[in-house]
Design an enzyme around this catalytic site. Sequence first.
Site, mmCIF file in Angstrom:
data_model
loop_
_atom_site.group_PDB
_atom_site.id
_atom_site.type_symbol
_atom_site.label_atom_id
_atom_site.label_comp_id
_atom_site.label_asym_id
_atom_site.label_seq_id
_atom_site.Cartn_x
_atom_site.Cartn_y
_atom_site.Cartn_z
ATOM 1 N N ILE A 1 74.760 -8.823 -28.693
ATOM 2 C CA ILE A 1 75.460 -9.854 -27.938
ATOM 3 C C ILE A 1 74.507 -10.452 -26.908
ATOM 4 O O ILE A 1 73.992 -9.750 -26.040
ATOM 5 C CB ILE A 1 76.703 -9.278 -27.240
ATOM 6 N N PHE B 1 74.328 -5.523 -25.249
ATOM 7 C CA PHE B 1 74.505 -6.816 -24.589
ATOM 8 C C PHE B 1 73.252 -7.161 -23.798
ATOM 9 O O PHE B 1 72.671 -6.308 -23.132
ATOM 10 C CB PHE B 1 75.726 -6.739 -23.668
ATOM 11 N N SER B 2 72.811 -8.425 -23.871
ATOM 12 C CA SER B 2 71.642 -8.889 -23.139
ATOM 13 C C SER B 2 70.408 -8.100 -23.600
ATOM 14 O O SER B 2 70.119 -8.070 -24.794
ATOM 15 C CB SER B 2 71.894 -8.760 -21.630
ATOM 16 N N THR B 3 69.698 -7.434 -22.688
ATOM 17 C CA THR B 3 68.579 -6.606 -23.140
ATOM 18 C C THR B 3 69.069 -5.453 -24.002
ATOM 19 O O THR B 3 68.318 -4.925 -24.821
ATOM 20 C CB THR B 3 67.778 -6.055 -21.946
#
Length: 542
Positions: free
Chosen positions: A229, A203-205
Amino acid sequence: MTQILLPIALLCLFAASTLSNPLLVELPNGELRGRDNGFYYSYESIPYAEPPIDDLCLEEPRPYTERWENTFDATRPPVDCLQWSQLISQPNKLTGSEDCLTVSIYKPKNLTRISFPVVAHIFGGGWSFGAAIDDGVRPFSSSGNVIVVKTTTEWERLGFMSTGDSVIPGNFGLKDQRLAIKWIRNNIARFGGDPHNIILLGFSTGGSSVHLQLMHKEYGQLVKGAISISGTATVPWAVQANARDLAFRYGKLLGCNNPKNSRELKDCLKKTDAEEFVSTLRHLQVFDYVPFGPFGPVVESPEVESPFLTELPLDTIRSGNFAQVPWLASYTPENGIYNAALLLAKDANGKERIEELNTRWNELAPYFLAYPYTLKRSEMNAHSQKLKYQYLGYKNFSVVNYFDVQRLFTNELYKKGIELSLDSHRKHGASPVYAYVYDNPADKSLAQFLAKRSDISLGTGMGDDYYLLMNNPLREPLRADEKIVSWKLVKMVEDFAAHETLVYDDCVFPNNLGKKKFQLVVIGRNYCKQLEVESFARHGVQ
């Protein structure tokens, strides 16, 4: 025939040993003891790499090889890697430890299975903060059909500082992940996992990290699928430019004045107290926690012996020389909430901080939008003004116009980069590529935490879907509809791990490979639907 039967025999052997006493597991390092949590077993804080301390600071990660004389205690929760965390409200945001490179394994109590598919989780945090312990496994453990493995890797200066040469090549955090994934592949059968049935989820980074791992073609032999994501390898904050200048600037902040070369800088940095090293990050931040991740992945010098990235990810994808495994990418309609929400916070005088942009936009925009080192100052000012006019026209920055800023951040930091990744995969890849957009605003969200207010409805933002997969106190308690969506998302991931099929509820994900238009699945509060668009960055998919 023997080559086929041997892995099966080993899997059965490990399964039998875990069934006899599921809390005790034998590794090459020795025996470890896990914990019985009622409906699942956990084996936490298992080292996969040597701690990056003393002589190993700012060096390539090394596999953990120590033998345990006694039974290893795997009941201790994983610790944060040393970081200056945005999620700590106090002025002193320092937390964590340098001795943090571990994997934590969560196995359901499901006696109908001999072995489980594996979801290897990579956490996010702007390349500078975050930890595996922040994200829970309750949704997956309750469902009981996959083993979840959470990895902990270096962030900040230890994970991503680079001098642009072979002295401090950078990407240590990504190399930690690579080592952790190989550890999982080699050892997960001992816990009842299927080493040939591993997918990555981030998720994200963490989502960008998952995608960056796929830039290595051989990863097609290690994992069978991947989920990114709210982050991919082609978003503007995924790869950093001019890392060398930043490394020397950071060294100066730490008292390493006028080093003649990278070696002198490295020698000085190694002598610096680790907590001071990490705390100094605050001096690079120009507005609240901005930039969110001053250090990040880099394209490494050709002289590096074992590089992680040798070219920009977009070039790798267009060459087709990447891991050909099914890949799912996602976003939310208001992904930029994460970056914009802090502008709604009020200063000591009760004034919204967004109004500061009226006098500081040219100064701050490059740091908010991840181009402080890629353009000349004159070019940055022109680009910043162009973006302001494109999204706000001649309006001032104010709470009234906040959603124009949020849309700017969403498009420029997420949608365009994620679309670029999907477009490149569908044109140059050979494996399935899928996408979804999640549109179901949370009542309690990461954005509200950052904005420090709940009087404004911000839309569906970053993490609103992810925290239905990996539970977090920030998102609890869930609404009744979110609990249903959580169950459906978990089942979607489980089926992807087990069968390589992607279905949410009754919506089958269409494959984008070779398609002229993007094929998406839209997931809402009580519905899902397929959607075909030419560009979701411009289309404004809701």
